[in-house]
Design a protein around this motif. Structure first.
Motif, PDB file in Angstrom:
ATOM      1  N   LEU A 126       0.817  -1.235   0.000  1.00  0.00           N
ATOM      2  CA  LEU A 126       0.000   0.000   0.000  1.00  0.00           C
ATOM      3  C   LEU A 126       0.841   1.272   0.000  1.00  0.00           C
ATOM      4  N   GLU A 127       1.949   1.254   0.751  1.00  0.00           N
ATOM      5  CA  GLU A 127       2.785   2.467   0.865  1.00  0.00           C
ATOM      6  C   GLU A 127       3.340   2.938  -0.475  1.00  0.00           C
ATOM      7  N   GLU A 128       3.366   2.042  -1.443  1.00  0.00           N
ATOM      8  CA  GLU A 128       3.918   2.392  -2.759  1.00  0.00           C
ATOM      9  C   GLU A 128       2.941   3.243  -3.578  1.00  0.00           C
ATOM     10  N   ASP A 130      -0.478   6.125  -4.004  1.00  0.00           N
ATOM     11  CA  ASP A 130      -1.160   7.314  -3.492  1.00  0.00           C
ATOM     12  C   ASP A 130      -2.671   7.106  -3.426  1.00  0.00           C
ATOM     13  N   ILE A 161      -5.930   1.401   6.132  1.00  0.00           N
ATOM     14  CA  ILE A 161      -5.247   2.687   5.919  1.00  0.00           C
ATOM     15  C   ILE A 161      -5.214   3.473   7.235  1.00  0.00           C
ATOM     16  N   THR A 162      -6.331   3.481   7.942  1.00  0.00           N
ATOM     17  CA  THR A 162      -6.421   4.220   9.213  1.00  0.00           C
ATOM     18  C   THR A 162      -5.501   3.573  10.249  1.00  0.00           C
ATOM     19  N   ARG A 164      -2.830   1.950   9.924  1.00  0.00           N
ATOM     20  CA  ARG A 164      -1.404   2.168   9.658  1.00  0.00           C
ATOM     21  C   ARG A 164      -1.039   3.640   9.518  1.00  0.00           C
ATOM     22  N   LEU A 166      -1.785   5.775   7.189  1.00  0.00           N
ATOM     23  CA  LEU A 166      -1.414   6.168   5.819  1.00  0.00           C
ATOM     24  C   LEU A 166      -2.349   7.268   5.319  1.00  0.00           C
ATOM     25  N   ASP A 167      -1.947   7.944   4.245  1.00  0.00           N
ATOM     26  CA  ASP A 167      -2.844   8.961   3.683  1.00  0.00           C
ATOM     27  C   ASP A 167      -3.322   8.566   2.277  1.00  0.00           C
ATOM     28  N   THR A 168      -3.361   7.266   2.019  1.00  0.00           N
ATOM     29  CA  THR A 168      -3.804   6.736   0.723  1.00  0.00           C
ATOM     30  C   THR A 168      -5.274   7.107   0.472  1.00  0.00           C
TER      31      THR A 168
END
Ligand SMILES: O=C(CO)[C@H](O)[C@H](O)COP(=O)(O)O
Ligand SMILES: [Fe+2]
Length: 221
Positions: A126-128, A130, A161-162, A164, A166-168
């Protein structure tokens, strides 16, 4: 995160694209569907037209590639001036390499999953990205019926997403309208693509405002 509305020009008048791009100036993004007659049974447009759209519109351009071999072609669309390029996970061979290449070019990297494809196997990468596009119709055509059975997928992705931090972004595409916008926003989607609901309306700008109002009322930021 705030709600973003991305009208799909798939339902615009291709002979009056400039006029139809001006009609959606209150949107956040322009969604451009690229289809190749192979990955999906429809054919739309290629790089020369995407490049002109990027030159003509003041809005950021969000390219949705429904094509085979995005590993080869996605960077060409990035060069056209798009803000984001989405490729289908089922079509790519090396998604991480492609995402990194797009980001190095200054373009947001996004992947899409079809209704029958799970998203959980992709959590590790996921981090890869946007943005993740959860299709709410089978890709290929505008004006199809919204698949509400995709909402659990959106919820599980939003939870991950929440969890971790992340702002995806989570994008949904297919059958989004003033009637379904609250459903996708309540599930956790924050980027809403709408084609026929915007360009099929008498006043596209009003339709965008309606979709936004319904989604904002339901979205738990
Ligand atoms: O990717 C797409 C189809 O594959 C389109 O973006 C989508 O269908 C938008 O059209 P509508 O809002 O009319 O469903
Ligand atoms: Fe699309």
């Amino acid at each position: 995160m705030s709600i973003q509305i991305a009208p799909s020009i798939l339902s615009a008048d291709f002979c009056n694209l400039e006029r139809d791009l001006k009609a959606i100036s209150n949107a956040d993004l322009v969604h451009v569907d690229v289809m190749d007659h192979h990955f999906v049974p429809n054919l739309t447009l290629g790089e020369p037209i995407v490049k002109r759209i990027c030159e003509v519109t003041d809005l950021p351009v969000d390219v949705h590639l429904m094509i085979e071999d995005p590993d080869r072609w996605a960077p060409e669309f990035a060069k056209c001036g798009a803000q984001s390029v989405t490729f289908h996970m089922g079509a790519t061979h090396a998604p991480v390499r492609l995402a990194r290449q797009l980001r190095e070019m200054g373009v947001k990297a996004c992947f899409a999953v079809r209704p029958a494809e799970p998203v959980e196997p992709l959590f590790d990468i996921l981090e890869e990205f946007d943005m993740v596009l959860i299709m709410t119709v089978e890709p290929g055509f505008g004006g199809q019926k919204f698949l509400d059975n995709q909402m659990n997928k959106v919820r599980r992705l939003r939870d991950e997403i929440t969890r971790r931090g992340l702002d995806t972004h989570i994008q949904v595409d297919g059958g989004v309208s003033p009637k379904t916008a609250h459903i996708v926003a309540e599930a956790g989607a924050d980027v809403l693509v709408a084609g026929s609901a915007v360009y099929g309306a008498e006043n596209p700008a009003e339709a965008i405002d309606q979709i936004r109002a319904q989604a904002e009322a339901a979205y738990k930021a």
